[in-house]
Enzyme design. Sequence first.
Site, PDB file in Angstrom:
ATOM      1  N   CYS A  28       0.661  -1.358   0.040  1.00  0.00           N
ATOM      2  CA  CYS A  28       0.143  -0.080   0.046  1.00  0.00           C
ATOM      3  C   CYS A  28       0.901   1.246  -0.053  1.00  0.00           C
ATOM      4  O   CYS A  28       2.205   1.122   0.227  1.00  0.00           O
ATOM      5  CB  CYS A  28      -0.745  -0.007   1.306  1.00  0.00           C
ATOM      6  SG  CYS A  28      -1.889  -1.505   1.561  1.00  0.00           S
ATOM      7  N   ARG A  69       1.385   1.799  -6.233  1.00  0.00           N
ATOM      8  CA  ARG A  69       1.351   0.813  -4.996  1.00  0.00           C
ATOM      9  C   ARG A  69       0.160   0.246  -4.713  1.00  0.00           C
ATOM     10  O   ARG A  69       0.012  -0.666  -4.056  1.00  0.00           O
ATOM     11  CB  ARG A  69       2.204   1.790  -3.967  1.00  0.00           C
ATOM     12  CG  ARG A  69       3.347   1.986  -4.010  1.00  0.00           C
ATOM     13  CD  ARG A  69       3.883   2.502  -2.656  1.00  0.00           C
ATOM     14  NE  ARG A  69       3.923   1.465  -1.720  1.00  0.00           N
ATOM     15  CZ  ARG A  69       4.922   0.534  -1.575  1.00  0.00           C
ATOM     16  NH1 ARG A  69       5.965   0.683  -2.015  1.00  0.00           N
ATOM     17  NH2 ARG A  69       4.979  -0.458  -0.379  1.00  0.00           N
ATOM     18  N   TRP A  98      -3.702  -1.620  -1.600  1.00  0.00           N
ATOM     19  CA  TRP A  98      -3.742  -2.923  -2.385  1.00  0.00           C
ATOM     20  C   TRP A  98      -4.120  -4.037  -1.249  1.00  0.00           C
ATOM     21  O   TRP A  98      -3.354  -4.565  -0.480  1.00  0.00           O
ATOM     22  CB  TRP A  98      -2.371  -3.050  -3.119  1.00  0.00           C
ATOM     23  CG  TRP A  98      -2.503  -4.436  -3.996  1.00  0.00           C
ATOM     24  CD1 TRP A  98      -1.995  -5.499  -3.705  1.00  0.00           C
ATOM     25  CD2 TRP A  98      -2.919  -4.320  -5.324  1.00  0.00           C
ATOM     26  NE1 TRP A  98      -2.128  -6.559  -4.769  1.00  0.00           N
ATOM     27  CE2 TRP A  98      -2.868  -5.775  -5.634  1.00  0.00           C
ATOM     28  CE3 TRP A  98      -3.459  -3.377  -6.281  1.00  0.00           C
ATOM     29  CZ2 TRP A  98      -3.301  -6.063  -7.007  1.00  0.00           C
ATOM     30  CZ3 TRP A  98      -3.819  -3.725  -7.491  1.00  0.00           C
ATOM     31  CH2 TRP A  98      -3.698  -5.206  -7.732  1.00  0.00           C
ATOM     32  N   ASN A 129       0.879   0.106   6.085  1.00  0.00           N
ATOM     33  CA  ASN A 129       1.551  -0.524   5.073  1.00  0.00           C
ATOM     34  C   ASN A 129       2.275  -1.816   5.479  1.00  0.00           C
ATOM     35  O   ASN A 129       3.107  -1.508   6.395  1.00  0.00           O
ATOM     36  CB  ASN A 129       2.216   0.086   3.948  1.00  0.00           C
ATOM     37  CG  ASN A 129       3.047  -0.676   2.875  1.00  0.00           C
ATOM     38  OD1 ASN A 129       2.577  -1.637   2.443  1.00  0.00           O
ATOM     39  ND2 ASN A 129       4.210  -0.460   2.710  1.00  0.00           N
ATOM     40  N   GLY A 130       1.808  -3.020   5.059  1.00  0.00           N
ATOM     41  CA  GLY A 130       2.386  -4.132   5.752  1.00  0.00           C
ATOM     42  C   GLY A 130       1.450  -5.358   5.912  1.00  0.00           C
ATOM     43  O   GLY A 130       0.255  -5.266   5.587  1.00  0.00           O
ATOM     44  N   GLU A 176       8.701 -20.868 -19.191  1.00  0.00           N
ATOM     45  CA  GLU A 176       8.462 -19.497 -18.747  1.00  0.00           C
ATOM     46  C   GLU A 176       9.423 -18.563 -19.291  1.00  0.00           C
ATOM     47  O   GLU A 176       9.321 -17.420 -19.819  1.00  0.00           O
ATOM     48  CB  GLU A 176       8.541 -19.571 -17.393  1.00  0.00           C
ATOM     49  CG  GLU A 176       8.223 -17.912 -16.475  1.00  0.00           C
ATOM     50  CD  GLU A 176       7.100 -17.373 -16.787  1.00  0.00           C
ATOM     51  OE1 GLU A 176       6.304 -17.878 -17.491  1.00  0.00           O
ATOM     52  OE2 GLU A 176       6.963 -16.026 -16.570  1.00  0.00           O
ATOM     53  N   LYS A 224       8.564 -15.314 -21.786  1.00  0.00           N
ATOM     54  CA  LYS A 224       9.295 -14.113 -21.359  1.00  0.00           C
ATOM     55  C   LYS A 224       9.857 -13.424 -22.637  1.00  0.00           C
ATOM     56  O   LYS A 224       9.665 -12.376 -22.954  1.00  0.00           O
ATOM     57  CB  LYS A 224      10.163 -14.024 -20.317  1.00  0.00           C
ATOM     58  CG  LYS A 224       9.554 -14.084 -18.752  1.00  0.00           C
ATOM     59  CD  LYS A 224       8.673 -13.199 -18.543  1.00  0.00           C
ATOM     60  CE  LYS A 224       7.015 -13.412 -18.600  1.00  0.00           C
ATOM     61  NZ  LYS A 224       6.387 -13.862 -17.657  1.00  0.00           N
ATOM     62  N   GLU A 276       7.304 -12.902 -25.543  1.00  0.00           N
ATOM     63  CA  GLU A 276       6.287 -11.563 -25.417  1.00  0.00           C
ATOM     64  C   GLU A 276       6.982 -10.359 -25.232  1.00  0.00           C
ATOM     65  O   GLU A 276       6.320  -8.995 -25.816  1.00  0.00           O
ATOM     66  CB  GLU A 276       5.265 -11.854 -24.319  1.00  0.00           C
ATOM     67  CG  GLU A 276       6.065 -11.745 -22.799  1.00  0.00           C
ATOM     68  CD  GLU A 276       5.009 -11.981 -21.828  1.00  0.00           C
ATOM     69  OE1 GLU A 276       3.844 -11.587 -21.911  1.00  0.00           O
ATOM     70  OE2 GLU A 276       5.328 -12.495 -20.900  1.00  0.00           O
ATOM     71  N   HIS A 308      12.355 -36.296 -30.630  1.00  0.00           N
ATOM     72  CA  HIS A 308      11.361 -36.720 -31.449  1.00  0.00           C
ATOM     73  C   HIS A 308      10.821 -35.758 -32.145  1.00  0.00           C
ATOM     74  O   HIS A 308       9.808 -35.820 -32.458  1.00  0.00           O
ATOM     75  CB  HIS A 308      10.403 -37.062 -30.265  1.00  0.00           C
ATOM     76  CG  HIS A 308      10.589 -38.060 -29.119  1.00  0.00           C
ATOM     77  ND1 HIS A 308      10.892 -39.625 -29.697  1.00  0.00           N
ATOM     78  CD2 HIS A 308      11.124 -38.172 -27.892  1.00  0.00           C
ATOM     79  CE1 HIS A 308      11.484 -40.064 -28.600  1.00  0.00           C
ATOM     80  NE2 HIS A 308      11.416 -39.433 -27.801  1.00  0.00           N
ATOM     81  N   LYS A 325      -2.785  -6.695 -20.080  1.00  0.00           N
ATOM     82  CA  LYS A 325      -2.207  -7.254 -18.699  1.00  0.00           C
ATOM     83  C   LYS A 325      -3.369  -8.237 -18.342  1.00  0.00           C
ATOM     84  O   LYS A 325      -3.203  -9.466 -17.589  1.00  0.00           O
ATOM     85  CB  LYS A 325      -2.334  -6.112 -17.593  1.00  0.00           C
ATOM     86  CG  LYS A 325      -1.880  -6.520 -16.261  1.00  0.00           C
ATOM     87  CD  LYS A 325      -0.139  -6.906 -16.165  1.00  0.00           C
ATOM     88  CE  LYS A 325      -0.043  -7.546 -14.928  1.00  0.00           C
ATOM     89  NZ  LYS A 325       1.277  -8.376 -15.207  1.00  0.00           N
TER      90      LYS A 325
HETATM   91  C1  F6R Z   1       3.081 -13.559 -19.579  1.00  0.00           C
HETATM   92  C2  F6R Z   1       1.570 -13.059 -18.722  1.00  0.00           C
HETATM   93  C3  F6R Z   1       0.504 -13.896 -19.271  1.00  0.00           C
HETATM   94  C4  F6R Z   1      -0.479 -14.100 -17.789  1.00  0.00           C
HETATM   95  C5  F6R Z   1      -1.691 -14.834 -18.335  1.00  0.00           C
HETATM   96  C6  F6R Z   1      -2.556 -15.052 -17.188  1.00  0.00           C
HETATM   97  O1  F6R Z   1       4.139 -12.735 -18.918  1.00  0.00           O
HETATM   98  O2  F6R Z   1       1.574 -12.242 -18.088  1.00  0.00           O
HETATM   99  O3  F6R Z   1       0.877 -14.996 -19.855  1.00  0.00           O
HETATM  100  O4  F6R Z   1       0.355 -14.735 -17.191  1.00  0.00           O
HETATM  101  O5  F6R Z   1      -2.354 -13.879 -19.147  1.00  0.00           O
HETATM  102  O6  F6R Z   1      -2.767 -13.966 -16.622  1.00  0.00           O
HETATM  103  P1  F6R Z   1      -3.580 -14.202 -15.195  1.00  0.00           P
HETATM  104  O7  F6R Z   1      -2.572 -14.735 -14.393  1.00  0.00           O
HETATM  105  O8  F6R Z   1      -4.188 -12.799 -14.800  1.00  0.00           O
HETATM  106  O9  F6R Z   1      -4.942 -15.140 -15.066  1.00  0.00           O
END
Ligand code: F6R
Length: 613
Positions: free
Chosen positions: A2, A27, A77, A103-104, A486, A490, A493, A509, A608
């Site tokens: 927060c 935050r 948050w 905050n905490g 992963e 990364k 994207e 294979h 996002k």
């Molecule tokens: C990758 C990324 C996406 C999310 C995916 C799921 O860096 O951010 O692949 O992981 O869209 O999103 P959540 O976790 O919000 O369901």
Amino acid sequence: MCGIIGVTGAGDALDILLDGLERLEYRGYDSAGIALIDSSDIYRVRVADGTHSVSILREQTKDAPPGCVTGIGHTRWATHGQPNELNAHPHLDCAGDIALIHNGIIENYAELAAEMVASGHTLASHTDTEVLPHLIEECLLTSDGLVEAVRKALEKVRGAFAIGVVSLAEPDLIVAARRISPLIVGTAGNASFLASDIPALLERTRDLVVVEDDQIVELRPGSVKITDLEGNPVTPRPLVVEWDVEAAQKDGYDDFMTKEMNEQPRVIADTMRGRVESSGRIFLDQLDLSREELASITKVSIVACGSSYHAGLVAKYAFERWARLPVDVDIASEFRYRDPVLDSNTLVIGVSQSGETVDSLQAMRQAKQSNARVVVVSNVVDSSMAREADGVLYTRAGPEIGVAATKTVLAQIIALELLALRMAQVRGTLAEGAVAEVVSELWSLEGTVQEALARDEDVAAVARELVDARDFFFLGRHAGFPTALEGALKLKEISYLHAEGYPAGELKHGPLAVIEPGCVVVAVATGGEMKEKILSNVSEVKARGATVVLVAEDGDTQAASLADYLLMVPRTSTLLSPVKDIVPLQQLAYHLARNRGLDVDRPRNLAKTVTVE
Ligand code: F6R
């Protein structure tokens, strides 16, 4: 996570608070509130309206009493309790004479709340924070003023906190204190300020000092006095700030992705905080499943998308090894359209940072219809998935602003591993000593990840060497396989380069046919159990001319002899290895993207939160 702010001695306390809260919205933004010391009252307004909270708060405080010189503000948050007005800060004591922002995470809030209720206090919210003003109210009965009462109260508190407290009885005074959570204070003329972070105060003063752990601050108009918990004066550490507001919001880093990667050690500790009792019992507060219900589970089914799916894959190894439970891990958009076999003894775990991803939400709803027990691992309190699940495990990573998930993935792995350990305890599949060993290693990951992060320059150097590469294969085996997935995601994207994650044993294979000079193979060669095997897979790609980058553990000379480039990481046990192995892969993706001049926080074509199918 927060944001907090406080001011005393300024003629325009309300403006300072509102401007500061706007600067702190990164935050947390599920709710916001302020409290001002008026002549005979504490004037308090709280708003819970997501990203609009601070602007509505500005509207709603238009008629605030004029001329208040002392006040505190908070942007939240949520970690405990829904993001609604009742749970928004500041919180008050019973008499309404004390207001407090925090905050905490207060680890022992449940026991303190029980103590307060037994002493006749009425707690109105569902937060861990509200216990604090009541505890201070109680301590005031035997103290000579607010400072002493706060000091006495904090003796009883376990956990992380940065707090600001005001009291009608001492209208010019703000008492602040810190343990673990950040706190800075400063002065400008007759005004004294506190805040969780620099951006809140930059426009008011650059004369700032950092409050250290277990220090108490008395802010009076134009003066700031810092003492330790025993009351001994301490010499403050000045803070030299050369940033503008935007740089300060990113903590001086170039972008949110770097800031968020660097928050990972803190996030690991926060996700564990208060959930492992000194007896070794794992206590997952909002999971809402009794020991008997957990004991009745015969199968686990994890559903998620993207990086959250990878966190689920990592957890599969832990559930199977520790709790001896069969585990399916599904991509939510696939799970929805097959006909999964679920019943009331299946534990379905939805993993979602946002808690709003439509495929994961629908998969969860479908699981509920099959009478499965449904829990959610989410970073957003009261998200749609959290609301609809039977129980929740929050990841406490704070808002993630970069589109690429970083800190939230590590937090998801930690939360899921805690749940796997809890299941192992309930089912008696792991001896207490073995549980204690895992718990102790989980705690040590905060330092391990810090160490991994500190090697960023080594990763940047490798990225510079690979500047012309266009094709990447990420290989791993066992827990290293989701790490490889992963790493590839990364890279794709944020750098827009072609990258594939593959289980190393599958290479022969099919995919081996595309390996040729110019291909980069990034192999996760950690995790003792599978290392020999992955190194033999690496020899196969090296023989075909690929450039080999190995993620290897400190002291591993065998791996070193095979690699063109090495990304060294500290040692851990195999099951926990993804937590630190993911770090150099995040950094590699980051540097390759930056070398290409790309905006790592806002990759093209991506959002996002994905609320469309
Ligand atoms: C990758 C990324 C996406 C999310 C995916 C799921 O860096 O951010 O692949 O992981 O869209 O999103 P959540 O976790 O919000 O369901």
